[in-house]
Design an enzyme around this catalytic site. Structure first.
Site, PDB file in Angstrom:
ATOM      1  N   GLU A 169       0.157  -5.368   8.373  1.00  0.00           N
ATOM      2  CA  GLU A 169       0.524  -6.541   8.089  1.00  0.00           C
ATOM      3  C   GLU A 169       1.703  -6.475   8.677  1.00  0.00           C
ATOM      4  O   GLU A 169       2.407  -7.937   8.841  1.00  0.00           O
ATOM      5  CB  GLU A 169       0.302  -6.945   6.381  1.00  0.00           C
ATOM      6  N   ASP A 196      -9.611  11.762   5.742  1.00  0.00           N
ATOM      7  CA  ASP A 196     -10.976  12.447   6.759  1.00  0.00           C
ATOM      8  C   ASP A 196     -11.506  10.892   8.231  1.00  0.00           C
ATOM      9  O   ASP A 196     -12.010  11.842   8.506  1.00  0.00           O
ATOM     10  CB  ASP A 196     -11.885  12.299   5.887  1.00  0.00           C
ATOM     11  N   TRP A 235       0.886  -1.189  -0.447  1.00  0.00           N
ATOM     12  CA  TRP A 235      -0.153  -0.119  -0.025  1.00  0.00           C
ATOM     13  C   TRP A 235       0.651   0.947   0.009  1.00  0.00           C
ATOM     14  O   TRP A 235       1.830   1.213   0.741  1.00  0.00           O
ATOM     15  CB  TRP A 235      -0.826  -0.344   0.692  1.00  0.00           C
ATOM     16  N   PHE A 262      11.479   0.205  13.160  1.00  0.00           N
ATOM     17  CA  PHE A 262      10.148   1.033  12.777  1.00  0.00           C
ATOM     18  C   PHE A 262      10.527   1.789  11.288  1.00  0.00           C
ATOM     19  O   PHE A 262      11.663   3.328  11.317  1.00  0.00           O
ATOM     20  CB  PHE A 262      10.066   2.410  14.022  1.00  0.00           C
ATOM     21  N   HIS A 277      -9.010   5.694  10.886  1.00  0.00           N
ATOM     22  CA  HIS A 277      -8.234   4.350  10.256  1.00  0.00           C
ATOM     23  C   HIS A 277      -7.292   5.130  10.228  1.00  0.00           C
ATOM     24  O   HIS A 277      -6.170   4.412  10.606  1.00  0.00           O
ATOM     25  CB  HIS A 277      -8.913   4.214   8.691  1.00  0.00           C
TER      26      HIS A 277
END
Length: 158
Positions: free
Chosen positions: A63, A90, A26, A118, A93
């Protein structure tokens, strides 16, 4: 007495190092640049990325910690780097994803023997992400490779 090098010191040269990089697909236009930066960082430090680095892909940022945990359990790397990019939208999430990954990486680091680096960009907009993958804010992929090297050295010195 052992000491660990400050940020401006040269990186230690390690032998027989295995690093795993778990990268979210993503926002791939961002995460691929993080990955490429890390690979360039390892190459610059003299590591053979074909031999020393394993790359794994997951669909999204949530994930990352599952994959990191499985890689640690089954592949036994010296360090794992997780790369993802979450751009605020917006809805809440953004907060849930960022908190999930942060808590997951923290848990892996606090309970495991393998440092998990990280590399999740948590930004308000895409420009902030671009600034962190070779722009004015440096390159977080390169920094993650350097951090992995330092943490492997720290772990082996303790």
């Amino acid at each position: 007495m052992s000491t660990f090098a400050p940020d401006n010191a040269s990186l230690p040269r390690l032998e027989d190092v295995r690093v795993a990089i778990v990268t979210a697909e993503w926002n791939g236009h961002i995460t691929q640049r993080l990955l490429q930066g890390a690979l360039q960082g390892f190459q610059y430090e003299g590591y053979d990325v074909e031999e020393d680095v394993d790359i794994y892909y997951v669909p999204g940022a949530v994930e990352l910690t599952y994959a990191a945990a499985r890689v640690i359990e089954h592949q036994h790397p010296d360090a794992v780097i997780v790369f993802g990019a979450v751009v605020r939208g917006d809805t809440p999430h953004f907060d849930y994803v960022c908190e999930s990954v942060t808590q997951g990486v923290t848990l892996l680091n606090s309970t495991g023997d393998v440092p998990v680096i990280f590399g999740l960009l948590t930004v308000d907009n895409e420009q902030q992400a671009l600034d962190r993958i070779g722009g004015p804010a440096g390159h977080k992929g390169v920094e993650a490779a350097e951090t992995a090297i330092r943490m492997i050295a720290l772990a082996s010195s303790i």
